[in-house]
Design a protein around this motif. Structure first.
Motif, PDB file in Angstrom:
ATOM      1  N   SER A 428       0.715  -1.324   0.108  1.00 13.47           N
ATOM      2  CA  SER A 428      -0.055   0.003   0.161  1.00 13.47           C
ATOM      3  C   SER A 428       0.826   1.199   0.170  1.00 13.47           C
ATOM      4  O   SER A 428       0.501   2.363  -0.458  1.00 13.47           O
ATOM      5  N   MET A 429       1.868   1.148   0.657  1.00 15.64           N
ATOM      6  CA  MET A 429       2.832   2.357   0.587  1.00 15.64           C
ATOM      7  C   MET A 429       3.454   2.806  -0.562  1.00 15.64           C
ATOM      8  O   MET A 429       3.699   3.709  -0.986  1.00 15.64           O
ATOM      9  N   ARG A 432       0.961   4.537  -2.545  1.00 16.09           N
ATOM     10  CA  ARG A 432       0.798   5.835  -2.430  1.00 16.09           C
ATOM     11  C   ARG A 432       1.888   6.857  -3.050  1.00 16.09           C
ATOM     12  O   ARG A 432       1.618   7.957  -3.430  1.00 16.09           O
ATOM     13  N   ARG A 433       3.164   6.106  -2.833  1.00 24.16           N
ATOM     14  CA  ARG A 433       4.249   6.924  -3.513  1.00 24.16           C
ATOM     15  C   ARG A 433       4.115   7.111  -5.103  1.00 24.16           C
ATOM     16  O   ARG A 433       4.519   8.400  -5.481  1.00 24.16           O
ATOM     17  N   GLN A 510       0.490  10.354  -7.318  1.00 27.13           N
ATOM     18  CA  GLN A 510       0.736  10.247  -5.865  1.00 27.13           C
ATOM     19  C   GLN A 510      -0.258  10.635  -5.240  1.00 27.13           C
ATOM     20  O   GLN A 510      -1.218  11.250  -5.381  1.00 27.13           O
ATOM     21  N   SER A 511      -0.489   9.848  -3.931  1.00 26.58           N
ATOM     22  CA  SER A 511      -1.438  10.265  -2.979  1.00 26.58           C
ATOM     23  C   SER A 511      -1.104   9.856  -1.633  1.00 26.58           C
ATOM     24  O   SER A 511      -0.664   8.572  -1.109  1.00 26.58           O
ATOM     25  N   ALA A 512      -1.144  10.826  -0.785  1.00 24.16           N
ATOM     26  CA  ALA A 512      -0.813  10.246   0.646  1.00 24.16           C
ATOM     27  C   ALA A 512      -1.992   9.718   1.568  1.00 24.16           C
ATOM     28  O   ALA A 512      -1.672   9.234   2.601  1.00 24.16           O
ATOM     29  N   SER A 513      -3.141   9.644   0.958  1.00 23.17           N
ATOM     30  CA  SER A 513      -4.255   9.284   1.516  1.00 23.17           C
ATOM     31  C   SER A 513      -4.831   8.136   1.119  1.00 23.17           C
ATOM     32  O   SER A 513      -5.956   7.415   1.250  1.00 23.17           O
ATOM     33  N   GLN A 514      -4.501   7.486  -0.310  1.00 24.95           N
ATOM     34  CA  GLN A 514      -5.019   6.571  -0.868  1.00 24.95           C
ATOM     35  C   GLN A 514      -4.323   5.627  -1.078  1.00 24.95           C
ATOM     36  O   GLN A 514      -3.059   5.619  -2.038  1.00 24.95           O
ATOM     37  N   SER A 516      -6.733   4.363   1.985  1.00 23.46           N
ATOM     38  CA  SER A 516      -6.628   5.245   3.222  1.00 23.46           C
ATOM     39  C   SER A 516      -6.138   4.220   4.430  1.00 23.46           C
ATOM     40  O   SER A 516      -5.797   3.029   4.252  1.00 23.46           O
ATOM     41  N   CYS A 520      -4.865   0.042   4.825  1.00 26.00           N
ATOM     42  CA  CYS A 520      -3.534  -0.428   4.533  1.00 26.00           C
ATOM     43  C   CYS A 520      -3.263  -1.417   5.773  1.00 26.00           C
ATOM     44  O   CYS A 520      -2.491  -1.275   6.427  1.00 26.00           O
TER      45      CYS A 520
END
Length: 562
Positions: A428-429, A432-433, A510-514, A516, A520
């Motif tokens: 998941s991380m 996000r990146r 990129q998404s810091a919250s997707q 959620s 994750c």
């Protein structure tokens, strides 16, 4: 019929002395938020990839744990039965029923080893220095060597300034090279507490004449005291060549292991153990990765000594298994065996293993043909390919489903959007990146739920993955879902990453919250950034570690031979 076991019966079984593989099939983040003391993390997303390594005997009793509402354990049980395991039960009511019965759940990872370290420090009264004491003594010019007992990869991330890297499992063999002067003070550090304690106490047990201390709270304690950490490689630690063991350390290790009643066995005795189908016998190579790569005994697991003590549950999932340790010097294995014995394991040392680790016998040995067995040596490190090659399912490579980034780009351009489903099964991380705008993130235990939302059946499914094994298991999950509905879309896999996608003309996002935080489930948020300057997380982690001895019950405490 699905066989289930109630929490009270499971608790009795855990402490019965019988072999048991207690497996938590939730994803790593879920496991780290709270699990049974002896449960080993084996996420459903990687289940078949880890089974052969962690649970090699297919007739051992297995109990699976998950959350009652998720029903992942039921699917995991079917997969285990499909690959040949026979005795698989499920904790009735899941982790919720365990807590409802009044039993403790533990956050974090490597909990048994960390609880053991805290008790060991109290029992042995291991000397320690605070970060401020160490800083002052270093500043005064005192003759002192600071040793980082963690693996080189962890040492490179952060360490006490000037510290030498020497993993705990190597201390017995290499300490005389690092600290030749018996008057020099030796301080062991790690990131927190356990490896500092075990490293310092190892040197004390081996009779090192130097003053020896553990650095209280490791690099986290150093940062909390306001001191800067050092980063980067330590080129002074070289796994090869291997130094000769020093007689005083060899003699001390022999005395210690004999005091604990640890038995050394020869190859014939090991073969007899290995042929016993009623017990799990694991052959553990405690040497460095470089030595292991040069040649190993057949069926040996690479279990570097310091990590085997610190994180036993990452290498061994069968509680009550017999562990047979070997090295090339008759020293390291004995020291590691002493600690594993104190941890509560049934452990043996294979003597004279160095005779079978020489270049002229790397292929095989015929010395023990009298019992109709041979020792086969292999010069390659065990890979994921070895661990899941026995799975009977059709593999991605055989089905020619692997595609590169350019083909991926072509498919995304040529196929109508509603005819192609792009699923990203990377961590998941990683999603996000960087991810593709057309992709939806998912993970094996949640693929069914994702596919249930489909309005129209896709003609093609493309899985994006970092790990081919994870992709294969996700593909099998998709295939099963579609087959049950009499659909047969083409399923492809791309294991190339964002750099390749971008080079093929695909746009990254990129998404810091997707996804959620709640989605994750593969990522452990528990004090995750304590090594990145988050001092509150460091305080939380150290408080957690110190509190473990107050959480364990009498049966769990009694399992340690301290």
């Amino acid at each position: 019929m699905i066989r289930r076991i109630e929490a009270v019966a499971l608790k009795a079984l855990i402490h019965s002395g019988r072999e048991l593989a207690l497996i938590d099939v939730r994803e790593h983040g879920q496991y780290g938020e709270g699990h049974l003391f002896y449960a080993v993390s084996m996420p459903y997303s990687r289940l078949e990839l880890e089974l052969a390594r962690l649970v090699p005997r297919k007739t051992v009793q297995v109990v699976l744990v998950d959350e009652a509402s998720a029903r992942v354990a039921e699917r995991a049980r079917l997969r285990m039965l499909a690959v040949g395991y026979h005795d698989v039960l499920i904790l009735d009511g899941g982790i919720e029923a365990w807590q409802a019965a009044g039993y403790q759940c533990f956050a974090g990872v490597n909990v048994p080893s960390k609880a053991f370290g805290e008790i060991a420090e109290a029992v042995f009264q291991t000397p320690h220095l605070s970060a401020r004491d160490l800083h002052a003594r270093l500043a005064s010019g005192e003759s002192m060597v600071v040793i980082d007992g963690r693996p080189l990869s962890e040492h490179q991330k952060m360490h006490i300034p000037g510290a030498r890297c020497c993993p705990n499992g190597e201390l017995a063999l290499r300490i005389h090279e690092i600290v030749p002067d018996p008057k020099t003070t030796v301080v062991l550090h790690c990131a927190g507490r356990t490896r500092s304690i075990i490293g310092a106490q190892t040197l004390i047990k081996l009779g090192l004449p130097n003053p020896v201390y553990a650095l209280e709270n490791g690099t986290q304690g150093w940062a909390l005291a306001g001191f800067a950490l050092e980063h980067g490689p330590d080129h002074r630690f070289a796994a090869l060549p291997i130094p000769s063991p020093q007689a005083p350390r060899v003699a001390a290790a022999k005395v210690w292991s004999e005091q604990l009643g640890i038995v050394s066995i020869d190859m014939n005795q090991f073969f007899v153990m290995q042929k016993d189908s009623s017990r799990t016998t694991l052959l553990c190579d405690v040497r460095t990765a470089e030595e292991f790569a040069q040649g190993r005994l057949a069926d040996a697991l690479h279990t570097p000594g310091g990590q085997l003590i610190q994180a036993t549950d990452q290498f061994i999932a069968v509680r009550g298994a017999r562990l047979v340790l070997y090295d090339s010097d008759n020293l390291r294995a004995k020291v590691v065996a002493c600690w594993l014995h104190l941890l509560g394991w049934d452990v043996y040392v294979l003597k004279n293993a160095e005779r079978f680790l020489k270049p002229d016998v790397l292929t095989q040995s015929r010395e023990y043909d009298s019992i109709d067995m041979q020792v086969e040596m292999k010069s390659k490190v065990l890979t994921l390919g070895d661990t899941y090659s026995s799975i009977k399912a059709r593999t991605i490579a055989q089905a020619q489903r692997l595609i590169n980034s350019q083909t991926l780009a072509d498919r995304l351009l040529s196929e109508p959007r509603d005819r192609l489903l792009l699923i990203d099964v990377r961590p998941s991380m990683s999603f996000r990146r960087a991810h593709l705008s057309q992709a939806v993130w998912s993970i094996r235990p949640r693929l069914e739920s994702l596919l249930e939302t489909l309005v129209q059946a896709p003609a093609e499914v493309i899985l994006l993955a970092e790990d081919l094994g994870v992709a294969e298991l996700a593909a099998l999950e998709c295939e099963a879902w579609f087959a049950a509905r009499k659909r047969d879309p083409l399923i492809f896999v791309c294991t190339e990453g964002p750099a390749h996608w971008e080079a093929s003309g695909l746009r990254l996002m990129q998404s810091a919250s997707q996804p959620s935080d709640s989605d994750c489930i593969d990522y452990l948020f528990f004090t995750h950034d304590r090594h990145d300057g988050n001092l509150d997380a460091a305080r939380q982690y150290l408080a957690w570690e110190l509190a473990l001895t107050q959480q364990i019950d009498q049966a769990e405490r009694a399992a340690f031979r301290l």
